[in-house]
Design a protein around this motif. Sequence first.
Motif, PDB file in Angstrom:
ATOM      1  N   THR A  66       0.834  -1.203   0.000  1.00 43.21           N
ATOM      2  CA  THR A  66       0.000   0.000   0.000  1.00 43.21           C
ATOM      3  C   THR A  66       0.866   1.250   0.000  1.00 43.21           C
ATOM      4  N   ARG A  67       1.944   1.213   0.808  1.00 42.07           N
ATOM      5  CA  ARG A  67       2.816   2.385   0.894  1.00 42.07           C
ATOM      6  C   ARG A  67       3.457   2.689  -0.465  1.00 42.07           C
ATOM      7  N   ARG A  68       3.956   1.643  -1.126  1.00 41.06           N
ATOM      8  CA  ARG A  68       4.618   1.866  -2.419  1.00 41.06           C
ATOM      9  C   ARG A  68       3.660   2.473  -3.447  1.00 41.06           C
ATOM     10  N   TRP A  69       2.445   1.922  -3.526  1.00 41.97           N
ATOM     11  CA  TRP A  69       1.478   2.457  -4.488  1.00 41.97           C
ATOM     12  C   TRP A  69       1.067   3.876  -4.106  1.00 41.97           C
ATOM     13  N   THR A  70       0.975   4.138  -2.792  1.00 40.66           N
ATOM     14  CA  THR A  70       0.609   5.492  -2.367  1.00 40.66           C
ATOM     15  C   THR A  70       1.696   6.482  -2.784  1.00 40.66           C
ATOM     16  N   MET A  71       2.956   6.046  -2.672  1.00 35.86           N
ATOM     17  CA  MET A  71       4.044   6.939  -3.078  1.00 35.86           C
ATOM     18  C   MET A  71       3.962   7.265  -4.569  1.00 35.86           C
ATOM     19  N   VAL A  72       3.613   6.267  -5.359  1.00 37.58           N
ATOM     20  CA  VAL A  72       3.476   6.507  -6.811  1.00 37.58           C
ATOM     21  C   VAL A  72       2.386   7.549  -7.058  1.00 37.58           C
ATOM     22  N   ALA A  73       1.215   7.310  -6.448  1.00 40.69           N
ATOM     23  CA  ALA A  73       0.092   8.240  -6.658  1.00 40.69           C
ATOM     24  C   ALA A  73       0.423   9.624  -6.104  1.00 40.69           C
ATOM     25  N   TRP A  74       1.050   9.647  -4.936  1.00 42.42           N
ATOM     26  CA  TRP A  74       1.400  10.918  -4.284  1.00 42.42           C
ATOM     27  C   TRP A  74       2.370  11.717  -5.154  1.00 42.42           C
ATOM     28  N   CYS A  75       3.313  11.009  -5.768  1.00 40.07           N
ATOM     29  CA  CYS A  75       4.295  11.662  -6.630  1.00 40.07           C
ATOM     30  C   CYS A  75       3.590  12.304  -7.833  1.00 40.07           C
ATOM     31  N   PHE A  76       2.704  11.541  -8.464  1.00 35.51           N
ATOM     32  CA  PHE A  76       1.966  12.102  -9.603  1.00 35.51           C
ATOM     33  C   PHE A  76       1.099  13.280  -9.160  1.00 35.51           C
TER      34      PHE A  76
END
Lengths: 685, 154
Positions: free
Chosen positions: A216-226
């Motif tokens: 969840t953290r990794r995917w959140t980082m991707v979305a957060w970055c975008f």
Amino acid sequence: LDIFGSFALLLALLAAVYAFAAGIAGIVTRRTILTKSARNAGLAVFGLVTLAVASLEYFFFTDNFTMAYVAEHSNRALPLFYKFAALWSGQEGSLLFWSWLLSIYAFSALFLNRKKHPELMPYVGVVLAGVQTFFLTLNNFVATPFTVLGSANSAGVFHLARVAEGNGLNPLLQYPEMVIHPPMLYLGYTGFTIPFAFALAALLGRYPGEKWIHITRRWTMVAWCFQSIGILLGAHWAYAVLGWGGYWSWDPVENASLLPWITGTAFLHSVMMQEKRGMMKVWNVWLVFTTFMLSILGTLLTRSGVISSVHAFAQSGIGSWFVSFLAIVLVVCFWAWWMNRDYLRSDNQLDSLVSRESSFLFNNLVLLAACFAVLWGTLFPVLSEWFTRSKISVGPPFFNKVNVPIALFLLLLTGVGPLLAWRKTSFDALRRNFAWPLSGGVVAGTIAFIFGFREIYALICLVLSVFVTLTIFAEFYRGARVIANRDRTNILSAVGDLTMRNTRRYGGYVVHFGMVLVFIGIAGSAFNKDVQMDMSPGQSLAIGPYTILCQNFDQVANDNYQSERATLEVFRNGHSEMMLYPQRRLYLASQVTETMVAVQSSAIRDLYVVYAGRNPDTGKPVIHAYLNPLVKWIWFGGVVVVLGTGLAMLPNRRTAIVLKAVKEKSWGDAVPATAPPVRRAESHD
Amino acid sequence: MIRRLPLALLLVAIFLGGAARAQETPRAKALGQKLMCVCGCNQILTACNHVGCQYSHKMLQEMDQLVARNDSDDLILQAFVQEYGPTVLSEPPTKGFNWAAWVVPIVAPLIAMFLVWQVVRRWRTRAQLAPAGPGVSPELLARAQHEADKDLDE
């Protein structure tokens, strides 16, 4: 081809519905064939929505004005890359674009994990299919982009119609950043669906262990970055296109993009509590749920017209669909949490109030306070009208008064948090870690005060920025010094080594440093100046160290627009420094006039010049010049934030003694006995 | 003639659009921050420069006149509210229901902080009641604490 696109979209909906139903059936009956079939249907959605998007883009590129959406949002003279971007310029296309990005994410999540987490992935697939079903329903039945122009005659036979020329793209969107800003923002919004799916799936399936929180953290980082890139590009677009001299006006749509970003930020911090100490599980799950719901709320605000906004390019009565969907999501989340709340019990307790854990708690609380304040201010006009039957405005002064103190407190915590140890921090450690950064901040503030710096918020921001920067550099220096001494290497390569040993931690510091730069840039707005003047050729105006001489006004034209352009020569200390050409354009297809700002940007200040039209009283051209200090720091800080996020997503590099030894042992005779015992290798965190 | 039509349209558009006037006095600028442009752009009055805005130029002219008359700030704002309605104010008024706009963003985090404080207290009580682990010598504990403080990898 319109039938082809519509058909692909309908099939995508059927595939999503099937993935949802078969997924549930597979979970209930525990039949693997059903869950596999559901997953394949979920993967197929991506291909089908891609076909629909490709066919709509084809209509744009071929100027097919039998398509209502193309006729409404394009014209023949529109440059090709704007024709491509016209896909998301209206309601129907942007919802299709949303579905497409969601299908890309869903495909990636399902495909990358096809051989992993067999207990978790069926639930993930069901949640993703549920969300896709909602959006594809909108695409097919509420806001279809494949409506053709035409009418039925008395015999009921439909005749296609076609307009010779389209209405053209909204001139505000004819700017290079608009080709990339909405996709980035949408990638952020839609990206939060994946952590939501994993969190809800883990809760529903009572998935054991903490693996799901890492995913969840990794995917959140991707979305957060975008989302970060999208917000920054949006701010830059507003600055460069809208021509009012600023980059953030607390517009409801801007606020809507900020809300999930704030809760996502809170989650990326509090998730460490769960990973390190097994604490705040309920909090984290609800942060992920809230972030997803706020991204849907953002779409609701943008699309429904419930709140007026200059950015809401496509409005309609679609709001009730989003409200219903939000209500369903809320009920499902609450039910899932209530039924499985014992699964989220904390493993540890808080040992001390002076600890990293408590700083994360505070950080989360302050972030949520900021999120609430923005949401409250955004929705308050609606609430007020509901209660008092009278409309009011909640403009930038309200948001600045409420949010600036909160933001400064957050900046303080950015510096304090990393200096505190997990579990408990001793007084000695506090004194040792804080002394120099705090002194540096106070000294910087005192010097600024002596030199006449009197804006209180800007002064506090400066003190805190220096404090946070010094804490970050101290963290890098302390770690690098140990490595440099041990490995007898120079400090710079030791910094590199240190960073790659723990990319998440040091990437996080880089993100913090980027945020400091952004804060400094924002603080610069306290010193903005502007001058407006009716100018004829030969006249000049003075602003700060610059004198702007009007040379002439002329007309520029191409197939897409006609433009009146001012030619301005900028002098500094009597020397000619640059030429600026602010314009006022009339877009021929839409017959809409827009400004084109001329900006001379440097690290110290931006000279921002707008050709503001003609004075209706005198008929003279009006030039509005702004001097905006430190704006460039915001864009540069944004780049640093994105780079830091990218760094934090990289896997750690460790001294893989154990892994190497295990590998060598398992290979047996293939490894020579004289193989060196220590090697560096790449391994995942 | 037809080829010149777009140029004529441009000039007409530029003239019709007009330009918002800048408020040069600090008082006028400060007052402009307290008012919204009513064209629907959602921007404060002095920031609205939308092409074709039919309101900002007129509103700024009115404000100049009222400032020149040396009316008080309250009177000027009241005059705008009378003419354009309460939406012209850039901040919610601090009376009646609208008072909540200011109070809630302060009170809600305070309540949240109190609740978190209660949770933290409960956690700490539980932590103190939790059975102690295996005995550790004070020397080892001090060394571990020292190492932890210097810990580079979190």
